[in-house]
Design a protein around this motif. Structure first.
Motif, PDB file in Angstrom:
ATOM      1  N   CYS A   1       0.838  -1.211   0.000  1.00  0.00           N
ATOM      2  CA  CYS A   1       0.000   0.000   0.000  1.00  0.00           C
ATOM      3  C   CYS A   1       0.863   1.247   0.000  1.00  0.00           C
ATOM      4  O   CYS A   1       0.651   2.175  -0.796  1.00  0.00           O
ATOM      5  N   HIS A   2       1.832   1.285   0.903  1.00  0.00           N
ATOM      6  CA  HIS A   2       2.686   2.460   1.028  1.00  0.00           C
ATOM      7  C   HIS A   2       3.485   2.696  -0.256  1.00  0.00           C
ATOM      8  O   HIS A   2       3.683   3.844  -0.676  1.00  0.00           O
TER       9      HIS A   2
ATOM     10  N   ILE B   1       1.077   4.100  -2.954  1.00  0.00           N
ATOM     11  CA  ILE B   1       0.716   5.490  -2.620  1.00  0.00           C
ATOM     12  C   ILE B   1       1.870   6.429  -2.955  1.00  0.00           C
ATOM     13  O   ILE B   1       1.676   7.493  -3.566  1.00  0.00           O
TER      14      ILE B   1
ATOM     15  N   TYR C   1      -5.448   7.454   1.284  1.00  0.00           N
ATOM     16  CA  TYR C   1      -5.106   6.185   1.923  1.00  0.00           C
ATOM     17  C   TYR C   1      -6.209   5.871   2.930  1.00  0.00           C
ATOM     18  O   TYR C   1      -6.447   6.641   3.862  1.00  0.00           O
TER      19      TYR C   1
ATOM     20  N   ASP D   1      -7.226   3.222   5.695  1.00  0.00           N
ATOM     21  CA  ASP D   1      -6.643   2.172   6.524  1.00  0.00           C
ATOM     22  C   ASP D   1      -7.769   1.380   7.181  1.00  0.00           C
ATOM     23  O   ASP D   1      -8.436   1.862   8.088  1.00  0.00           O
TER      24      ASP D   1
ATOM     25  N   ASP E   1      -6.344  -0.476   2.464  1.00  0.00           N
ATOM     26  CA  ASP E   1      -5.689  -1.581   3.157  1.00  0.00           C
ATOM     27  C   ASP E   1      -6.733  -2.307   4.000  1.00  0.00           C
ATOM     28  O   ASP E   1      -7.720  -1.703   4.435  1.00  0.00           O
TER      29      ASP E   1
END
Length: 288
Positions: free
Chosen positions: A35-36, A39, A51, A53, A124
């Motif tokens: 994910c990071h 992004i 994002y 979470d 996520d």
């Protein structure tokens, strides 16, 4: 952790589609790290990115027991303490008995990210994928969010009961990838320690505040029919969400008591004027 060439290719695919990108996988498959990466790559290309979470047990946006959304302008140097734009309180560190609140909360955060102009929304999720519960949570989450891309990190065939309902589906691109070899497994104890540390960081510097229960609504999902004041001692120490008029969470608190129409809550939230709902969670915290 290494950045395999496959991730580079995937980021170009995702940035070409934009929209909602949802990641699923069992624990310790590298979902959050991927994910990071996605992004950061999108932000470097000037794509307005949000994002979301959805990992309420190992959250990086907001404290544990919450879903969080952050609208980002540039790649963060540190993803571990992102400021949030919105929180949605679930009140538990596991989604297993709270499938509907988790799905609804994610939908509301994704909708808000779209309203705020996000071109790419990366979602996520928790590692709960096994059995009927894992299927219901992930499959119907996909039904609600309608992602343009679904990324599945799979070791063997542990996601197939979920993915069989996605293969060939119109409007969604499915990417099945192996977990990164660089993933470091985290034991249940390490996960508990992480949650405890995040709670301690969040409540550091908190104070006791009074909230007028005449102008707020107290919601206890565990005992929805029990009137406030009946067996009030059972609430002491309960984690709660201080929610605004749209039911988004302004902050967390710990219930300390009620007296003469005033609820006493320990919280780091500085301003409680906008609080309209006190939503009791499903866990108890000991302050200090």
């Amino acid at each position: 952790m290494e950045r395999p060439e496959l991730w580079e290719w995937l980021s170009k695919e995702v940035m070409g589609e934009k929209g909602v990108v949802m990641l699923i996988g069992a624990p310790d498959t590298g979902k959050t790290t991927l994910c990071h990466f996605l992004i950061s790559q999108a932000l470097r290309q000037g794509i307005r990115t949000a994002y979301v979470d959805g990992d309420i047990g190992q959250s990086v946006i907001g404290p544990p027991t919450t879903l969080g959304m952050a609208l980002l302008e540039e790649p963060p140097e540190d993803f571990s303490h992102l400021p949030w734009d919105l929180l949605y309180f679930i009140g538990s560190s596991s989604p297993a008995r709270h499938l509907l609140p988790v799905a609804v909360g994610l939908k509301r955060l994704v909708d808000k990210a779209k309203e705020k102009g996000a071109e790419l929304i990366v979602v996520d999720t928790t590692g709960l994928v096994a059995g009927e519960v894992g299927f219901e949570l992930k499959f119907y989450k996909m039904e609600l969010l309608r992602p343009q891309a679904l990324i599945a990190l799979q070791r063997q065939d542990e996601l197939e009961h979920i993915l069989k309902g996605c293969r060939g589906r119109e409007g969604v691109s499915l990417y099945v990838l192996p977990p990164s070899e660089g993933v470091v497994p985290r034991s249940p104890e390490r996960r508990r320690e992480y949650r405890q540390r995040r709670f301690e960081e969040y409540f550091k510097g908190g104070r006791k505040v009074e909230v007028d229960v005449e102008r707020t609504v107290v919601i206890d999902p565990a005992f929805p029919l029990l009137k406030l004041g009946e067996d009030g001692g059972r609430l002491v120490g309960r984690l709660l969400g201080l929610n605004d008029g749209q039911f988004f969470t302004l902050g967390l608190g710990i219930w300390e008591g009620i007296d003469e129409g005033k609820a006493y809550i320990y919280t780091p939230l500085e301003e409680t004027e906008a609080v309209r709902f006190l939503q009791l969670g499903h866990i108890t915290l000991r302050r200090g």
